[in-house]
Design an enzyme around this catalytic site. Structure first.
Site, mmCIF file in Angstrom:
data_model
loop_
_atom_site.group_PDB
_atom_site.id
_atom_site.type_symbol
_atom_site.label_atom_id
_atom_site.label_comp_id
_atom_site.label_asym_id
_atom_site.label_seq_id
_atom_site.Cartn_x
_atom_site.Cartn_y
_atom_site.Cartn_z
ATOM 1 N N GLY A 173 0.590 -25.708 20.213
ATOM 2 C CA GLY A 173 -0.830 -25.928 20.454
ATOM 3 C C GLY A 173 -1.276 -25.571 21.854
ATOM 4 O O GLY A 173 -0.602 -24.848 22.590
ATOM 5 N N CYS A 174 -2.425 -26.121 22.234
ATOM 6 C CA CYS A 174 -3.074 -25.732 23.479
ATOM 7 C C CYS A 174 -2.268 -26.089 24.724
ATOM 8 O O CYS A 174 -2.461 -25.489 25.781
ATOM 9 C CB CYS A 174 -4.460 -26.375 23.568
ATOM 10 S SG CYS A 174 -5.611 -25.874 22.262
ATOM 11 N N ASN A 175 -1.393 -27.066 24.620
ATOM 12 C CA ASN A 175 -0.592 -27.468 25.777
ATOM 13 C C ASN A 175 0.576 -26.532 26.048
ATOM 14 O O ASN A 175 1.195 -26.574 27.112
ATOM 15 C CB ASN A 175 -0.031 -28.870 25.567
ATOM 16 C CG ASN A 175 0.736 -29.000 24.256
ATOM 17 O OD1 ASN A 175 0.104 -29.159 23.208
ATOM 18 N ND2 ASN A 175 2.047 -28.945 24.286
ATOM 19 N N MET A 186 -3.654 -29.704 27.601
ATOM 20 C CA MET A 186 -3.634 -30.794 26.636
ATOM 21 C C MET A 186 -3.560 -30.222 25.233
ATOM 22 O O MET A 186 -4.100 -29.148 24.973
ATOM 23 C CB MET A 186 -4.898 -31.640 26.765
ATOM 24 C CG MET A 186 -5.078 -32.278 28.132
ATOM 25 S SD MET A 186 -5.813 -31.173 29.378
ATOM 26 C CE MET A 186 -7.535 -31.227 28.881
#
Length: 372
Positions: free
Chosen positions: A159-161, A359
């Protein structure tokens, strides 16, 4: 009487950084390159293209703090509408666009680093917008004509992290191979991960994400090179919110679909202090000593929540909000687009510290401390 070292203001660290933060084998970020698709759209243009009239959904799009996003939309039908792609077509889009953007980002990064393809000893590819076997690393090595013995890693689905998770691994490889060049590519084709079902849940996601790739070159063992040193990483998993962000199969739509809990911004913000305190622990640094903050462009509410909980100013997050405005949420590569803007601004001086923060699902917060 001379005060203890850990009470000195970091301005005095220009020549003498805190103990443990200036090891000789530290890795540096040497250069960055970014790439986006050729087509971009304003939020209002997207509403018109898809004929969205629901005032609630229109409000989500138009109050997102996003002006424009780079996207590859579904093809047009004979009536000017859009043909909804099936999962196989979305995966093909992820592959084709990921290779194209990845190639251009790597080439731009190497150009800025003054390096060649043959210099790359390690390639790490990060993506969460599709699943491929072999992964993007093997595909980029083939398409770029790189040395087939190049070491590689694919970070898929975090994901974005994930950009900072991967940078940790890349910096570790660089430290173990001083003088060798490692490259990380965050390559996200969010256009390949959309669901159009008219619900508020999918509409929030559809209003937010954009396509883009960012590549960074990392090397250890050469203090004469420019670029910030990667000093330390810290992570925090909010296990109580493990289901707050998830990418799962939607049987009704016969494709994968991203779920984003409305409480995510507040959960992330409430935990931001915990991980920043852990990042700065033992360094002698305080939050007020950090000259630059590069926070993931996760969305307006996410950014506001982090700002409030960390006591940051609008100026502190200017690149974060600027990337959100001009590109939307670029998933794992968002913070690197902000980093590129900070470099272009030319305001980072030797001895200054910067915090990188991402995050994503888990729910997780990843951080890194770097020093020019």
């Amino acid at each position: 009487m001379t005060p203890p070292q850990n009470l000195l203001h970091p301005a005095t660290f220009a020549t003498a950084p805190p103990s443990g933060l200036d090891a000789p084998d530290v890795a540096r970020i040497m250069a960055i390159g970014t790439a986006v698709p050729p087509t971009s759209y304003t939020q209002r243009e997207l509403l018109d293209i898809f004929g969205i009239e629901d005032p609630r959904i229109r409000s989500v799009f138009l109050n997102s703090a996003i002006d424009r996003r780079y996207l590859t939309l579904p093809p047009e039908d004979s009536d000017g509408g859009r043909i909804m792609e099936v999962q196989g077509e979305l995966l093909a889009k992820h592959k084709a666009q990921g290779i194209d953007m990845g190639i251009r980002a790597v080439q731009e990064c190497l150009k800025r680093a003054g390096a060649d393809l043959d210099d790359i000893g390690y390639l790490c590819c990060v993506t969460s917008t599709g699943f491929l076997t072999p992964g993007l690393s093997a595909l980029l090595i083939k398409e770029l004509g790189m040395d087939p013995s190049c070491s590689r890693l694919d970070v898929v689905g975090m994901g974005c992290n994930a950009g900072l998770n991967a940078l940790n691994a890349v910096a570790g490889w660089a430290r173990a191979h001083p003088g060798r060049l490692a490259v990380m590519v965050c390559d996200e084709s969010c256009s390949a991960a959309y669901v159009f079902d008219g619900t508020m849940r999918t509409s929030v996601v559809n209003s937010l994400f954009g396509d883009g790739a960012a590549a960074v070159a990392v090397m250890a063992g050469d203090d004469g090179e420019p670029g910030p040193r990667i000093l330390k990483f810290a992570s925090h998993i909010i296990t109580d919110a493990v289901d707050a962000m998830r990418y799962e199969w939607d049987s009704a739509q016969d494709r994968f679909s991203f779920y984003l809990d409305p409480q995510v911004p507040y959960v992330v913000g409430a935990n931001a202090e915990t991980v920043i305190d852990r990042l700065l622990a033992g360094t002698g640094l305080r939050r007020s000593d950090i000259a630059h903050w590069l926070v993931h462009s996760g969305g307006k509410k996410v950014i506001d929540s982090v700002m409030v909980n960390l006591g940051l100013t609008r100026h502190d997050v200017r690149h974060t909000t600027g990337v959100l405005r001009d590109y939307g949420n670029l998933s794992s590569g968002s913070f690197l687009f902000s980093y590129e803007r900070l470099l272009d601004e030319g305001v980072a001086d030797p001895g200054e510290y910067c915090v990188l923060m991402t995050m994503g699902p888990g729910s997780t917060i990843e951080t890194a401390l770097v020093r020019w």
